[in-house]
Write a protein that holds these residues in place. Structure first.
Motif, PDB file in Angstrom:
ATOM      1  N   ALA A 231       0.984  -1.326   0.165  1.00 59.53           N
ATOM      2  CA  ALA A 231       0.195   0.067  -0.014  1.00 59.53           C
ATOM      3  C   ALA A 231       0.890   1.320  -0.190  1.00 59.53           C
ATOM      4  CB  ALA A 231      -1.003   0.085   1.241  1.00 59.53           C
ATOM      5  N   ALA A 232       0.361   2.239  -0.765  1.00 57.42           N
ATOM      6  CA  ALA A 232       1.420   3.571  -0.813  1.00 57.42           C
ATOM      7  C   ALA A 232       0.836   4.435   0.107  1.00 57.42           C
ATOM      8  CB  ALA A 232       1.061   4.293  -2.397  1.00 57.42           C
ATOM      9  N   VAL A 233       1.896   5.116   0.880  1.00 62.21           N
ATOM     10  CA  VAL A 233       1.473   6.270   1.830  1.00 62.21           C
ATOM     11  C   VAL A 233       0.568   7.132   1.170  1.00 62.21           C
ATOM     12  CG1 VAL A 233       2.550   8.037   3.510  1.00 62.21           C
ATOM     13  CG2 VAL A 233       3.699   5.612   2.678  1.00 62.21           C
ATOM     14  N   ALA A 234       0.902   7.548   0.016  1.00 57.61           N
ATOM     15  CA  ALA A 234      -0.178   8.554  -0.639  1.00 57.61           C
ATOM     16  C   ALA A 234      -1.458   8.067  -0.630  1.00 57.61           C
ATOM     17  CB  ALA A 234       0.513   8.991  -1.996  1.00 57.61           C
ATOM     18  N   ASP A 235      -1.872   7.107  -1.077  1.00 58.55           N
ATOM     19  CA  ASP A 235      -3.128   6.373  -1.054  1.00 58.55           C
ATOM     20  C   ASP A 235      -3.830   6.567   0.109  1.00 58.55           C
ATOM     21  OD1 ASP A 235      -2.907   5.864  -3.723  1.00 58.55           O
ATOM     22  OD2 ASP A 235      -2.494   3.824  -3.203  1.00 58.55           O
ATOM     23  N   LEU A 236      -3.021   6.251   1.320  1.00 59.55           N
ATOM     24  CA  LEU A 236      -3.506   6.558   2.725  1.00 59.55           C
ATOM     25  C   LEU A 236      -4.050   7.917   3.079  1.00 59.55           C
ATOM     26  CD1 LEU A 236      -4.603   5.139   5.428  1.00 59.55           C
ATOM     27  CD2 LEU A 236      -2.166   5.234   6.159  1.00 59.55           C
ATOM     28  N   ALA A 237      -2.906   8.785   2.862  1.00 54.14           N
ATOM     29  CA  ALA A 237      -3.184  10.109   3.017  1.00 54.14           C
ATOM     30  C   ALA A 237      -4.317  10.757   2.276  1.00 54.14           C
ATOM     31  CB  ALA A 237      -2.027  10.964   2.687  1.00 54.14           C
ATOM     32  N   LYS A 238      -4.564  10.320   0.851  1.00 53.67           N
ATOM     33  CA  LYS A 238      -5.619  10.753  -0.152  1.00 53.67           C
ATOM     34  C   LYS A 238      -7.033  10.196   0.649  1.00 53.67           C
ATOM     35  CE  LYS A 238      -7.370  10.527  -4.662  1.00 53.67           C
ATOM     36  NZ  LYS A 238      -6.999  10.003  -5.990  1.00 53.67           N
ATOM     37  N   HIS A 239      -7.113   8.826   1.056  1.00 55.74           N
ATOM     38  CA  HIS A 239      -8.281   8.320   1.441  1.00 55.74           C
ATOM     39  C   HIS A 239      -8.600   9.118   3.011  1.00 55.74           C
ATOM     40  CE1 HIS A 239     -11.172   5.163   2.681  1.00 55.74           C
ATOM     41  NE2 HIS A 239     -10.788   5.396   3.927  1.00 55.74           N
ATOM     42  N   LEU A 240      -7.896   9.551   3.764  1.00 56.10           N
ATOM     43  CA  LEU A 240      -8.099  10.257   4.889  1.00 56.10           C
ATOM     44  C   LEU A 240      -8.586  11.672   4.538  1.00 56.10           C
ATOM     45  CD1 LEU A 240      -5.319   9.022   7.425  1.00 56.10           C
ATOM     46  CD2 LEU A 240      -7.884   8.304   7.348  1.00 56.10           C
ATOM     47  N   HIS A 241      -8.082  12.191   3.435  1.00 55.76           N
ATOM     48  CA  HIS A 241      -8.426  13.582   3.032  1.00 55.76           C
ATOM     49  C   HIS A 241      -9.682  13.591   2.663  1.00 55.76           C
ATOM     50  CE1 HIS A 241      -7.886  17.467   1.865  1.00 55.76           C
ATOM     51  NE2 HIS A 241      -8.342  17.171   0.366  1.00 55.76           N
ATOM     52  N   THR A 242     -10.200  12.625   2.038  1.00 57.54           N
ATOM     53  CA  THR A 242     -11.630  12.467   1.454  1.00 57.54           C
ATOM     54  C   THR A 242     -12.437  12.183   2.592  1.00 57.54           C
ATOM     55  OG1 THR A 242     -11.373  10.179   1.155  1.00 57.54           O
ATOM     56  CG2 THR A 242     -10.960  11.563  -0.882  1.00 57.54           C
ATOM     57  N   GLU A 243     -12.040  11.869   3.664  1.00 63.78           N
ATOM     58  CA  GLU A 243     -12.973  11.546   4.911  1.00 63.78           C
ATOM     59  C   GLU A 243     -12.903  12.606   5.949  1.00 63.78           C
ATOM     60  OE1 GLU A 243     -15.214   9.050   5.325  1.00 63.78           O
ATOM     61  OE2 GLU A 243     -14.497   7.709   3.503  1.00 63.78           O
ATOM     62  N   SER A 244     -12.367  13.778   5.616  1.00 64.46           N
ATOM     63  CA  SER A 244     -11.679  14.691   6.682  1.00 64.46           C
ATOM     64  C   SER A 244     -12.989  15.525   7.202  1.00 64.46           C
ATOM     65  CB  SER A 244     -11.054  16.140   5.665  1.00 64.46           C
ATOM     66  OG  SER A 244     -11.821  16.330   4.651  1.00 64.46           O
ATOM     67  N   ASP A 245     -14.175  15.330   6.587  1.00 60.52           N
ATOM     68  CA  ASP A 245     -15.512  15.859   7.329  1.00 60.52           C
ATOM     69  C   ASP A 245     -16.026  14.898   8.241  1.00 60.52           C
ATOM     70  OD1 ASP A 245     -15.197  18.252   5.824  1.00 60.52           O
ATOM     71  OD2 ASP A 245     -16.327  17.658   4.278  1.00 60.52           O
ATOM     72  N   GLU A 246     -15.624  13.873   8.283  1.00 62.72           N
ATOM     73  CA  GLU A 246     -16.079  12.753   9.211  1.00 62.72           C
ATOM     74  C   GLU A 246     -15.329  12.718  10.488  1.00 62.72           C
ATOM     75  OE1 GLU A 246     -17.227   9.146   7.322  1.00 62.72           O
ATOM     76  OE2 GLU A 246     -18.151  10.227   5.576  1.00 62.72           O
ATOM     77  N   GLY A 247     -15.529  13.219  11.611  1.00 66.29           N
ATOM     78  CA  GLY A 247     -14.760  13.185  12.804  1.00 66.29           C
ATOM     79  C   GLY A 247     -13.265  13.613  12.709  1.00 66.29           C
ATOM     80  N   SER A 248     -12.810  13.270  14.131  1.00 70.08           N
ATOM     81  CA  SER A 248     -11.728  13.420  14.421  1.00 70.08           C
ATOM     82  C   SER A 248     -10.656  12.702  13.561  1.00 70.08           C
ATOM     83  CB  SER A 248     -11.096  13.378  15.727  1.00 70.08           C
ATOM     84  OG  SER A 248     -11.240  11.954  16.377  1.00 70.08           O
ATOM     85  N   PRO A 249      -9.262  13.111  13.219  1.00 70.32           N
ATOM     86  CA  PRO A 249      -8.209  12.173  12.670  1.00 70.32           C
ATOM     87  C   PRO A 249      -8.304  10.929  13.166  1.00 70.32           C
ATOM     88  CG  PRO A 249      -7.373  14.481  13.092  1.00 70.32           C
ATOM     89  CD  PRO A 249      -8.655  14.403  13.838  1.00 70.32           C
ATOM     90  N   LEU A 250      -8.216  10.816  14.793  1.00 73.82           N
ATOM     91  CA  LEU A 250      -8.178   9.343  15.204  1.00 73.82           C
ATOM     92  C   LEU A 250      -9.411   8.378  14.610  1.00 73.82           C
ATOM     93  CD1 LEU A 250      -6.727   7.221  17.240  1.00 73.82           C
ATOM     94  CD2 LEU A 250      -8.144   8.336  18.974  1.00 73.82           C
ATOM     95  N   SER A 251     -10.470   9.075  14.841  1.00 76.99           N
ATOM     96  CA  SER A 251     -11.629   8.204  14.348  1.00 76.99           C
ATOM     97  C   SER A 251     -11.645   7.864  13.106  1.00 76.99           C
ATOM     98  CB  SER A 251     -13.011   9.026  14.781  1.00 76.99           C
ATOM     99  OG  SER A 251     -13.018  10.234  13.817  1.00 76.99           O
TER     100      SER A 251
END
Length: 686
Positions: A231-251
């Motif tokens: 898995a690429a680090v960039a893919d994980l960062a992108k996925h989290l960015h798209t979910e940025s409106d849903e709760g805290s970073p930890l959640s």
């Protein structure tokens, strides 16, 4: 990442022997220790210990920073004390419990059932002449911390909390945010390896930004990447960015990690939120999930690798749910599992705990054929190889076992299992630790038994719980409180029509009055208990009660009544053939005769008592009687004979001492009988 661990506050950022990040905060905290306090600047002596506060959200690494600070300055203090002030679910730990844990660490005994104010006073007294470093983790309020503060400026308190502790004077706060970018990248690289970070540094920095440098979120992200080498680090960062409106970073990171788990593992993870005190061992996970113990341990180890659990440093495999993840797990369990399924999982966990407690007690009774047979009938998964292994398990799992009892009672729907659990827990603790050492825990357990008995209208169990609590009160000098409980136990025993409870309660009421110096009431209550014993033709108990009545009359100076009751006791012991009790009763009769001013009668009675003590092979009683004979002969003007009896007493004691020394080399002193503290229950499994 090597040597990483999730601590109670979130993440312990350590690896390769080096603390990760927080250099500025650590430097400021160390400087605060050296800085003069407000009292010193104003010319007054500081009345209490200085408090340093490390504040931050759960998962921010606040406990890790506190532990690193403690490690850095520990050599300046006599010792380090630690207490946790809240459970993983946020429930505050009672101040009395925290104070008792600190006193235990200091090696200071505190009476069972002591009030919060008494325990904190004992704690302050114990720390008065010490230079101690005290770490109070997960503090909920300023009042929680203030109650435990030492009254000496030589001590230092490091408090960990989610926010300010308003109300504590001269507190030194250090508020944590996210990790700096370099430290955050180091944390990720310890999971993924440095190559995956260095080949795409912008993506790694983007991932850190999406996690807002939150240590626990970075730990989960690193664990997820470590489990997926391609898995690429960039893919994980992108996925989290798209979910940025849903709760805290930890959640958001937790949601991703949870979604990647197989269904069985995801269910196990959700059910871990039911673990008492957030402490899990393979048996707990196995019972909750309904799987094998070995399979549960493998799953738990996988969770540790993903950053979902903390492996506790313990001789036995034990894990801890991070406090920052507990609300997320609980929310998932409440939404993904039906209430009946959660209740069934709780029941399986309590049933497994009952079996383990029963096994840990039974292994201490292998001299009994019935116990050996019962042990052989147990499944291998709940059997212990030897008593030492059972004791180690009980000691290590003690916080979780006590928490299990509290949660089972609070649940209200599993009272039958709760009663069985508490019955076995009492018996196991007394079997392994002894009554005296286990008394503080037993006091709390009997209080829980009383709660269930009152809720379920079980007068017999209510009487037993009140008797046990009153006994512990009486042993620690709270005689008036004990008297009130003995009277309540008598009412409950009468309601249950339980002659054992009523008889013991009446006698105990008399004993409490005797302790308080009210000898008339003591004799009256002993007489009531005697009447019941005589009505039930319980002759041995009746003979013993005659002796207690005689004692009350002796204290009151009514020697004639005392002599008559001791003679009645002697008659009863003689009919029962109890040689030892007969010898002791003669000894007490001789004492009363001496008090009454009849030395010749006392001398004859004492000589007779010596003969009965010899028949009973009670060497200590023989020696005591020889000394009493010597004193009586002195008063009668025969010093030569008195000297002979003193010499005989010395020889007897020397022989007894030599036998004890030789016996102690071969035989280990047995622990106190587990039946000494009883929970009477029709459903209790023995």
């Amino acid at each position: 990442m090597t040597d990483q661990a999730v601590d109670a506050g979130g993440v312990r950022l350590s690896g390769e022997g080096r603390f990760l990040g927080r250099t500025r905060e650590l430097k400021e905290l160390c400087a605060d220790i050296e800085r003069a306090g407000l009292d010193t600047l104003s010319g007054r002596k500081a009345p209490r210990a200085r408090v340093l506060l490390i504040a931050g959200r759960p998962g921010s690494g606040r406990t890790a920073l506190a532990e690193e600070l403690v490690r850095a300055v520990a050599d300046r203090y006599d010792g380090v004390l630690r207490a946790r002030l809240s459970e993983p679910d946020g429930t505050p730990v009672p101040i009395a419990n925290a104070a008792r844990e600190l006193l235990t660490a200091l090696g200071v005994a505190a009476p069972a059932g002591a009030a919060e104010d008494d325990l904190t006073a004992v704690l302050r007294e114990a720390l008065a002449d010490r230079r101690a470093l005290v770490l109070l983790d997960d503090a909920m309020t300023a009042e929680h911390v203030d109650a435990l503060l030492p009254d000496t400026p030589e001590c230092l308190v490091v408090a960990v909390s989610g926010g300010p502790l308003t109300g504590i004077a001269d507190v030194r706060p250090c508020t944590l945010g996210g990790l700096d970018t370099k430290s955050a990248l180091d944390l990720l690289s310890r999971h993924t390896g440095s190559v995956r970070i260095t080949v795409d540094p912008r993506a790694a920095e983007g991932l850190v930004e999406e996690c807002q440098g939150h240590p626990a979120a970075l730990m989960l992200a690193g664990g997820w990447l470590a489990a997926r080498p391609k898995a690429a680090v960039a893919d994980l960062a992108k996925h989290l960015h798209t979910e940025s409106d849903e709760g805290s970073p930890l959640s958001r990171v937790f949601k991703l990690v949870y979604a990647s788990l197989p269904a069985a593992a995801a269910r196990t993870l959700r059910l871990l939120s039911l673990a008492p005190a957030g402490l899990i061992d393979p048996h707990t996970a196995s019972a909750l999930a309904g799987c094998s113990v070995s399979g549960a341990r493998s799953t738990l180890d996988d969770f540790v690798g993903l950053g979902l659990l903390h492996a506790v440093d313990s001789p036995l495999p034990q894990y801890e749910v991070p406090g920052c993840l507990y609300p997320l797990l609980r929310a998932l369990a409440d939404t993904q599992d039906r209430p009946a399924e959660l209740q069934l999982a709780r029941a399986r966990m309590l049933e497994r705990t009952v079996r383990l407690l029963q096994s840990s007690r039974t292994i201490t009774e292998t001299a009994s054929p019935d116990a050996r047979e019962k042990l052989q009938g147990m499944p291998n998964s709940v059997r212990f190889p030897n008593p030492r292994a059972a004791e180690d398990w009980l000691r290590i799992r003690r916080p979780a076992l006590l928490a299990a009892a509290r949660l089972a009672v609070a649940d209200g729907e599993l009272d039958t299992l709760a009663r069985r659990l508490m019955s076995q827990l009492v018996r196991a603790m007394v079997a392994h630790f002894g009554m005296k050492a286990a008394a503080p825990d037993l006091y709390g357990i009997h209080g829980l038994v009383l709660d269930v008995a009152e809720r379920r209208a079980l007068p017999r169990e209510k009487a037993a719980a009140l008797l046990n609590l009153a006994d512990l009160d009486a042993q620690t000098g709270r005689t008036r409180e004990a008297l009130a409980r003995y009277r309540a136990a008598l009412d409950a025993g009468r309601e249950a029509n339980d002659p054992y409870a009523t008889g013991r309660a009446m006698e105990s009421v008399g004993g409490a009055h005797l302790e308080l110096g009210d000898y008339d009431r003591a004799a009256d209550w002993f007489g009531r208990a005697l009447a019941q014993r005589l009505a039930r033709d319980e002759r041995a108990e009746a003979a013993r009660l005659y002796g207690r009545i005689a004692t009350a009359h002796t204290y009151a100076g009514r020697y004639g009544e005392a002599v008559r009751n001791w003679r009645a006791a002697l008659a009863g012991h003689r009919k029962e053939g109890d040689v030892a009790a007969h010898a002791r009763a003669l000894s007490e009769l001789a004492r009363v005769q001496e008090y009454a001013g009849h030395p010749e009668e006392s001398l004859r009675t004492c000589q007779e008592a010596v003969e009965w003590a010899r028949r009973a092979e009670d060497v200590r009683l023989q020696a005591a009687l020889q000394l009493r004979l010597a004193d009586t002969l002195d008063r009668l003007g025969d010093p030569a004979a008195a000297q002979l009896h003193r010499g005989a007493a010395e020889r007897l004691l020397d022989e007894e001492l030599s036998q004890e020394e030789s016996g102690s080399e071969q035989v280990e002193e047995p622990k106190q009988d587990a039946d000494a503290c009883e929970i009477r229950s029709t459903s209790a499994e023995d």
